[in-house]
Motif scaffolding. Structure first.
Motif, short mmCIF file in Angstrom:
data_model
loop_
_atom_site.label_atom_id
_atom_site.label_comp_id
_atom_site.label_asym_id
_atom_site.label_seq_id
_atom_site.Cartn_x
_atom_site.Cartn_y
_atom_site.Cartn_z
N GLY A 1 0.80 -1.21 0.00
CA GLY A 1 0.00 0.00 0.00
C GLY A 1 0.83 1.26 0.00
O GLY A 1 0.32 2.34 0.30
N GLU A 2 2.11 1.16 -0.35
CA GLU A 2 2.99 2.33 -0.27
C GLU A 2 2.54 3.47 -1.17
O GLU A 2 2.59 4.63 -0.79
CB GLU A 2 4.44 1.94 -0.59
N PHE A 3 2.07 3.16 -2.37
CA PHE A 3 1.60 4.22 -3.26
C PHE A 3 0.42 4.95 -2.62
O PHE A 3 0.35 6.18 -2.63
CB PHE A 3 1.21 3.65 -4.62
N ASP A 4 -0.51 4.20 -2.04
CA ASP A 4 -1.65 4.81 -1.37
C ASP A 4 -1.19 5.66 -0.19
O ASP A 4 -1.74 6.74 0.05
CB ASP A 4 -2.64 3.75 -0.90
N ASP A 5 -0.18 5.19 0.55
CA ASP A 5 0.36 5.96 1.68
C ASP A 5 0.92 7.30 1.19
O ASP A 5 0.72 8.34 1.83
CB ASP A 5 1.46 5.18 2.40
N MET B 1 0.08 8.91 -1.58
CA MET B 1 -0.98 9.75 -2.11
C MET B 1 -1.88 10.34 -1.02
O MET B 1 -2.44 11.43 -1.20
CB MET B 1 -1.83 8.98 -3.12
N THR B 2 -1.99 9.68 0.12
CA THR B 2 -2.82 10.23 1.20
C THR B 2 -2.21 11.49 1.80
O THR B 2 -2.91 12.26 2.46
CB THR B 2 -3.06 9.20 2.33
N GLN B 3 -0.92 11.74 1.55
CA GLN B 3 -0.29 12.96 2.06
C GLN B 3 -0.52 14.17 1.15
O GLN B 3 -0.15 15.28 1.49
CB GLN B 3 1.21 12.74 2.25
N LEU B 4 -1.13 13.93 0.01
CA LEU B 4 -1.36 15.02 -0.94
C LEU B 4 -2.80 15.51 -0.85
O LEU B 4 -3.72 14.72 -0.72
CB LEU B 4 -1.07 14.54 -2.37
N ARG C 1 -6.50 17.36 -1.91
CA ARG C 1 -7.50 17.03 -2.93
C ARG C 1 -7.16 17.61 -4.31
O ARG C 1 -7.48 17.02 -5.33
CB ARG C 1 -8.87 17.51 -2.47
N ASP C 2 -6.52 18.77 -4.36
CA ASP C 2 -6.26 19.38 -5.68
C ASP C 2 -5.23 18.61 -6.50
O ASP C 2 -5.02 18.90 -7.66
CB ASP C 2 -5.89 20.86 -5.57
N TYR C 3 -4.64 17.57 -5.92
CA TYR C 3 -3.72 16.70 -6.67
C TYR C 3 -4.47 15.60 -7.42
O TYR C 3 -3.88 14.88 -8.20
CB TYR C 3 -2.72 16.04 -5.71
N ARG C 4 -5.77 15.47 -7.15
CA ARG C 4 -6.53 14.35 -7.71
C ARG C 4 -6.41 14.26 -9.23
O ARG C 4 -6.29 13.17 -9.78
CB ARG C 4 -7.99 14.45 -7.30
N GLU C 5 -6.40 15.37 -9.92
CA GLU C 5 -6.28 15.36 -11.38
C GLU C 5 -4.99 14.68 -11.82
O GLU C 5 -4.96 13.98 -12.82
CB GLU C 5 -6.31 16.79 -11.91
N MET C 6 -3.92 14.87 -11.07
CA MET C 6 -2.64 14.24 -11.41
C MET C 6 -2.59 12.80 -10.94
O MET C 6 -1.91 11.99 -11.52
CB MET C 6 -1.48 15.00 -10.76
N MET D 1 -3.71 6.10 -10.00
CA MET D 1 -4.28 5.26 -8.95
C MET D 1 -5.12 4.13 -9.52
O MET D 1 -5.29 3.11 -8.89
CB MET D 1 -5.12 6.10 -7.99
N ALA D 2 -5.63 4.28 -10.71
CA ALA D 2 -6.45 3.25 -11.32
C ALA D 2 -6.03 3.06 -12.77
O ALA D 2 -6.63 3.62 -13.68
CB ALA D 2 -7.92 3.63 -11.23
#
Length: 138
Positions: free
Chosen positions: A106-110, A112-115, A117-122, A127-128
């Motif tokens: 789950g390292e990628f998820d870990d 990404m959780t530090q970023l 909401r405005d990073y969602r586009e990137m 993520m999928a």
């Protein structure tokens, strides 16, 4: 994933030369390291090939993350890689997608959780994988 494969994937995704992919990857990872806590940078670095670990410059002494939004992230990558912001945005997506494939658990998820909401586009394309190819109702 080894270093050459990582760079080849970024080159393929950005349609850039290997040399340019190295610069784009370095710029993205350096900026990501600024945005993450020191502990998270260390956790990420141990899963990457040595040349990429050196780019991240993990330091247990630096725990605080810089707070900046997605627009600033793209601007910093563009400046570091000496490219236009549109190219930097594409590079960030390519590096994040490759990063997701390169690390386990789950390292990628870990990360990404530090970023915010405005990073969602990137982040969402990374993520999928294939999400942009899915069509609703199919």
């Amino acid at each position: 994933m080894n270093y050459d494969t990582f760079i080849d994937q970024v080159a393929h995704r950005t349609k850039a030369s290997s040399e340019r992919a190295v610069a784009l990857t370095s710029a993205t990872l350096e900026t990501l390291a600024e945005r993450l806590t020191g502990g998270e940078v260390l956790d990420l670095a141990v899963q990457l090939p040595k040349p990429l670990q050196l780019v991240l410059k993990p330091s247990p002494r630096i725990e605080a993350a810089d707070r900046f939004g997605a627009a600033e992230f793209i601007a910093r990558v563009a400046l570091r890689a000496d490219v236009e912001e549109a190219a930097a945005r594409d590079a960030v997506r390519a590096v994040l997608t490759t990063l997701r494939e390169a690390i386990t658990g789950g390292e990628f998820d870990d990360v990404m959780t530090q970023l915010p909401r405005d990073y969602r586009e990137m982040v969402e394309p990374a993520m999928a994988p294939g999400a942009t190819l899915r069509r609703s109702g199919l």
